[in-house]
Design an enzyme around this catalytic site. Sequence first.
Site, PDB file in Angstrom:
ATOM      1  N   TYR A 152       5.338 -22.079   0.958  1.00 23.13           N
ATOM      2  CA  TYR A 152       3.868 -21.951   1.458  1.00 23.13           C
ATOM      3  C   TYR A 152       3.136 -23.316   1.797  1.00 23.13           C
ATOM      4  O   TYR A 152       2.916 -23.636   2.841  1.00 23.13           O
ATOM      5  CB  TYR A 152       3.108 -21.239   0.409  1.00 23.13           C
ATOM      6  CG  TYR A 152       1.703 -21.245   0.719  1.00 23.13           C
ATOM      7  CD1 TYR A 152       0.901 -20.280   1.621  1.00 23.13           C
ATOM      8  CD2 TYR A 152       0.658 -22.150   0.223  1.00 23.13           C
ATOM      9  CE1 TYR A 152      -0.349 -20.407   1.945  1.00 23.13           C
ATOM     10  CE2 TYR A 152      -0.734 -22.203   0.476  1.00 23.13           C
ATOM     11  CZ  TYR A 152      -1.122 -21.283   1.294  1.00 23.13           C
ATOM     12  OH  TYR A 152      -2.496 -21.117   1.539  1.00 23.13           O
ATOM     13  N   ALA A 195      -9.331 -12.059  10.767  1.00 20.75           N
ATOM     14  CA  ALA A 195     -10.880 -11.874  10.794  1.00 20.75           C
ATOM     15  C   ALA A 195     -11.045 -10.527   9.911  1.00 20.75           C
ATOM     16  O   ALA A 195     -12.236 -10.300   9.781  1.00 20.75           O
ATOM     17  CB  ALA A 195     -11.270 -11.714  12.119  1.00 20.75           C
TER      18      ALA A 195
HETATM   19  N1  LIG Z   1      -7.986 -18.172  -0.303  1.00 18.94           N
HETATM   20  C1  LIG Z   1      -7.750 -19.745  -0.580  1.00 18.94           C
HETATM   21  O1  LIG Z   1      -7.914 -19.737  -1.792  1.00 18.94           O
HETATM   22  C2  LIG Z   1      -7.130 -20.230   0.401  1.00 18.94           C
HETATM   23  C3  LIG Z   1      -6.976 -21.616   0.302  1.00 18.94           C
HETATM   24  C4  LIG Z   1      -6.310 -22.534   1.108  1.00 18.94           C
HETATM   25  C5  LIG Z   1      -5.702 -21.949   2.145  1.00 18.94           C
HETATM   26  N2  LIG Z   1      -5.839 -20.630   2.605  1.00 18.94           N
HETATM   27  C6  LIG Z   1      -5.680 -20.230   3.780  1.00 18.94           C
HETATM   28  O2  LIG Z   1      -6.380 -19.493   4.563  1.00 18.94           O
HETATM   29  C7  LIG Z   1      -6.290 -18.331   5.381  1.00 18.94           C
HETATM   30  C8  LIG Z   1      -6.833 -17.262   4.970  1.00 18.94           C
HETATM   31  O3  LIG Z   1      -6.806 -16.847   3.560  1.00 18.94           O
HETATM   32  P1  LIG Z   1      -7.736 -15.755   2.899  1.00 18.94           P
HETATM   33  O4  LIG Z   1      -7.991 -16.332   1.491  1.00 18.94           O
HETATM   34  O5  LIG Z   1      -8.642 -15.489   3.749  1.00 18.94           O
HETATM   35  O6  LIG Z   1      -6.489 -14.496   2.999  1.00 18.94           O
HETATM   36  P2  LIG Z   1      -6.837 -12.933   3.069  1.00 18.94           P
HETATM   37  O7  LIG Z   1      -8.108 -12.645   2.586  1.00 18.94           O
HETATM   38  O8  LIG Z   1      -5.640 -12.505   2.223  1.00 18.94           O
HETATM   39  O9  LIG Z   1      -6.681 -12.726   4.612  1.00 18.94           O
HETATM   40  C9  LIG Z   1      -5.556 -13.051   5.339  1.00 18.94           C
HETATM   41  C10 LIG Z   1      -5.713 -12.662   6.778  1.00 18.94           C
HETATM   42  O10 LIG Z   1      -4.482 -12.900   7.700  1.00 18.94           O
HETATM   43  C11 LIG Z   1      -4.089 -11.750   8.349  1.00 18.94           C
HETATM   44  N3  LIG Z   1      -2.737 -11.685   8.537  1.00 18.94           N
HETATM   45  C12 LIG Z   1      -1.580 -11.696   7.735  1.00 18.94           C
HETATM   46  N4  LIG Z   1      -0.460 -11.434   8.250  1.00 18.94           N
HETATM   47  C13 LIG Z   1      -0.802 -11.235   9.530  1.00 18.94           C
HETATM   48  C14 LIG Z   1       0.021 -11.016  10.573  1.00 18.94           C
HETATM   49  N5  LIG Z   1       1.158 -10.706  10.677  1.00 18.94           N
HETATM   50  N6  LIG Z   1      -0.709 -10.688  11.902  1.00 18.94           N
HETATM   51  C15 LIG Z   1      -2.002 -10.619  11.853  1.00 18.94           C
HETATM   52  N7  LIG Z   1      -2.814 -11.236  11.056  1.00 18.94           N
HETATM   53  C16 LIG Z   1      -2.271 -11.271   9.723  1.00 18.94           C
HETATM   54  C17 LIG Z   1      -4.590 -10.432   7.574  1.00 18.94           C
HETATM   55  O11 LIG Z   1      -4.789  -9.438   8.225  1.00 18.94           O
HETATM   56  P3  LIG Z   1      -4.782  -7.973   7.603  1.00 18.94           P
HETATM   57  O12 LIG Z   1      -5.504  -8.037   6.252  1.00 18.94           O
HETATM   58  O13 LIG Z   1      -5.658  -7.152   8.465  1.00 18.94           O
HETATM   59  O14 LIG Z   1      -3.174  -7.611   7.668  1.00 18.94           O
HETATM   60  C18 LIG Z   1      -6.083 -11.040   6.867  1.00 18.94           C
HETATM   61  O15 LIG Z   1      -7.154 -10.992   7.631  1.00 18.94           O
HETATM   62  C19 LIG Z   1      -4.343 -18.387   5.067  1.00 18.94           C
HETATM   63  O16 LIG Z   1      -3.856 -19.128   6.135  1.00 18.94           O
HETATM   64  C20 LIG Z   1      -4.576 -18.846   3.692  1.00 18.94           C
HETATM   65  O17 LIG Z   1      -2.972 -19.721   3.479  1.00 18.94           O
HETATM   66  C21 LIG Z   1      -6.693 -19.718   1.555  1.00 18.94           C
END
Ligand SMILES: NC(=O)c1ccc[n+]([C@@H]2O[C@H](COP(=O)([O-])OP(=O)(O)OC[C@H]3O[C@@H](n4cnc5c(N)ncnc54)[C@H](OP(=O)(O)O)[C@@H]3O)[C@@H](O)[C@H]2O)c1
Length: 247
Positions: free
Chosen positions: A153, A18
């Site tokens: 991934y 979040a």
């Molecule tokens: N963006 C895309 O294009 C896309 C497409 C398909 C799927 N997704 C999936 O959607 C999800 C969110 O992606 P996003 O784009 O929102 O990425 P993001 O902006 O990089 O956010 C990732 C989040 O995951 C948290 N996180 C990572 N490692 C963690 C850990 N060890 N413990 C607790 N929290 C952790 C981060 O927390 P902190 O920053 O506080 O460390 C951050 O809140 C992911 O699963 C990603 O694979 C994204």
Amino acid sequence: MSDDPYSLAGKRLLVTGASSGLGRAIAIACAGRGAAIVATGRDEPRLGDTRAALEGDGHAVVVADLNEAEGRNKVIAACGTLDGIVHSAGISRLSPMRLATPQHLADVWKINYEAPMLMTQKLLAKNLVAANGSILFMSSIAAYIGVAGVGAYSGTKAALIATMRCMAMEVAKRGIRVNCLAPALVETPLLAATESIVASLDAQRAAYPLGFGKPADVANAAVFFLSGASRWITGTTLVMDGGLTIS
Ligand SMILES: NC(=O)c1ccc[n+]([C@@H]2O[C@H](COP(=O)([O-])OP(=O)(O)OC[C@H]3O[C@@H](n4cnc5c(N)ncnc54)[C@H](OP(=O)(O)O)[C@@H]3O)[C@@H](O)[C@H]2O)c1
């Protein structure tokens, strides 16, 4: 109680990831529909920014590393009984498979697959997911298409879909639903980090008839899956890709 099937009023939802990107957008959208949010992430200031953007009352914020049992337990202790869970925490790491190290495989597996599964397992075992609750995993279009460099991934995202179906069968008797979202590229910090490695995403952008997604596009779908409007839907994965896979 609202008779709007999309209302989340009175629901308590856990949103991981979040502090950024999709998780933040989902937390904000759900609070806007009346939910109380348990928001978790590692980065305290960014998590605080999310908290400040949440409408309404009853929200909680938990700073925790979900790769650690201690972090997961801290979140679970703050949850209370949940009406829904969104597992948005995740990372993307690039490596061609011929160069993939054990560390690379373990890093993506741990937070993308193992952490959400262990969290869910414990919440279910402790009966902290209410009857008629909704569990949502964040898969990816990467589970369905081949893209060079994202093998590990993609494997984690396909694994989420496979386990989600089994879990849906196991919890249906309690009225709990389990589904996945599978977005293609959405403009978040995760995408910006990828762009900084691959230099340009122009070719990918051109392959999307509707362009890249926005976090709110995914958040709106999450609202649907968490609300009563989707009460008859379980074991499914919603591909949301701006037309990428039909083009
Ligand atoms: N963006 C895309 O294009 C896309 C497409 C398909 C799927 N997704 C999936 O959607 C999800 C969110 O992606 P996003 O784009 O929102 O990425 P993001 O902006 O990089 O956010 C990732 C989040 O995951 C948290 N996180 C990572 N490692 C963690 C850990 N060890 N413990 C607790 N929290 C952790 C981060 O927390 P902190 O920053 O506080 O460390 C951050 O809140 C992911 O699963 C990603 O694979 C994204």
